[in-house]
Enzyme design. Structure first.
Site, PDB file in Angstrom:
ATOM      1  N   ARG A 143       9.717  -0.039   0.784  1.00  0.00           N
ATOM      2  CA  ARG A 143       8.785   0.231   1.892  1.00  0.00           C
ATOM      3  C   ARG A 143       8.731  -0.990   2.810  1.00  0.00           C
ATOM      4  O   ARG A 143       7.647  -1.413   3.220  1.00  0.00           O
ATOM      5  CB  ARG A 143       7.374   0.538   1.352  1.00  0.00           C
ATOM      6  N   TYR A 146       7.519  -0.175   6.438  1.00  0.00           N
ATOM      7  CA  TYR A 146       6.175   0.402   6.302  1.00  0.00           C
ATOM      8  C   TYR A 146       5.161  -0.674   5.890  1.00  0.00           C
ATOM      9  O   TYR A 146       4.114  -0.839   6.521  1.00  0.00           O
ATOM     10  CB  TYR A 146       6.213   1.526   5.267  1.00  0.00           C
ATOM     11  N   ARG A 187       8.401  14.035   1.864  1.00  0.00           N
ATOM     12  CA  ARG A 187       9.141  12.865   1.369  1.00  0.00           C
ATOM     13  C   ARG A 187       9.665  13.117  -0.038  1.00  0.00           C
ATOM     14  O   ARG A 187      10.772  12.717  -0.384  1.00  0.00           O
ATOM     15  CB  ARG A 187       8.241  11.616   1.379  1.00  0.00           C
TER      16      ARG A 187
END
Ligand code: NAD
Length: 249
Positions: A143, A146, A187
């Site tokens: 991530r 993100y 996702r």
């Protein structure tokens, strides 16, 4: 009726946490302006008492400014729009990095900048920014973009809180763990497809990182947003509110 006589604008209110919050704010007596890039996802919200819907792409700064200029004074702004890019530093794409910064950070800054003067003029307000536990609070594998952007959201939140506390503005971030939402479901499907695994196996992996043994619900996050919007949180500003099923323990 904790939000009676308040006008609240919510971005990304078409589904997931934004939608649950629009319904909850309205149930608490607010006049809600529910916005999303996808007008279809908003359409059935217009039948709920207290909710007006507006199509808004938060990446379109002209549209953001135009909407701000025609709205009644807004007391509560919930910046909920965000995008989850998967990938580490070496395998994430430049386009995911750029979209993450633009949507998760820059659009949030512009949305706030457009509404803040009106809030100040009308005596203050509450700004709620959607961050994540995946941020400066916790490093999460795959991530990179993100987590970087959600860390920036916490920085932006503290900066706004520090600069405008004298104007009656409160600004707090919400940092959820894993919340069941349409994009999470998508996702899970995409990851299962990419990795040649079953959706159940990928879902189990998301569950395993939540010590409480379940995913959060959008309604649980909406309840926290309601608290941050209401006067009962009047002594709370500049915080990163963790709501993560024990992920950070
Ligand atoms: P979601 O991802 O399922 O829905 C996102 C909504 O954003 C959609 O309705 C979409 O149409 C809208 N949107 C996309 N691009 C937009 C744009 N440019 N302008 C306006 N709207 C746009 O919702 P969710 O999973 O509840 O996530 C909402 C927020 O919560 C995001 O910021 C996300 O990063 C954050 N968050 C989610 C989780 C989770 O596990 N679901 C955890 C932590 C933080």
């Amino acid at each position: 009726m904790r939000l009676r006589d308040r006008t609240a604008l919510i971005t990304a209110a078409g589904q997931g946490i934004g939608r649950a919050t629009a319904l909850r704010f309205a149930a608490e007596g607010a006049h809600v302006i529910a916005t999303d890039i996808d007008a279809d996802k908003l359409s059935d919200l217009s039948s709920s008492d207290g909710i007006d819907i507006r199509s808004l792409d938060v990446l379109d700064s002209k549209a953001v400014d135009a909407l701000a200029s025609e709205l009644p004074p807004v007391n509560v702004l919930f910046n909920c729009a965000g995008f989850v890019a998967s990938g580490s530093l070496l395998d994430g794409s430049d386009s995911d990095w750029e979209l993450s910064l633009a949507l998760n950070v820059t659009a949030m800054m512009r949305m706030t900048r457009a509404l803040l003067p009106g809030m100040i003029e009308h005596g203050g307000g509450s700004i709620i920014n959607m961050a994540s536990v995946a941020s400066s609070l916790k490093g999460v594998p795959n991530r990179c973009a993100y987590g970087t952007t959600k860390a920036a959201v916490i920085g932006l939140t503290k900066s706004i809180a520090a600069d405008y506390i004298g104007h009656g503005i409160r600004c707090n971030a919400i940092c959820p763990g894993t919340v069941d939402s349409p994009s999470l479901r998508q996702r899970i499907r995409d990851q299962a497809h990419r990795q040649g695994r079953t959706e159940a196996a990928v879902h189990a992996e998301f569950l395993a990182r939540q010590p409480l043994g379940r995913l959060g619900t959008a309604e649980e996050i909406a309840a926290l947003a309601t608290y941050l919007a209401a006067d009962e949180s009047a002594y709370t500003t500049g915080t990163a509110q963790v709501i993560d099923g024990g992920w950070l323990i």
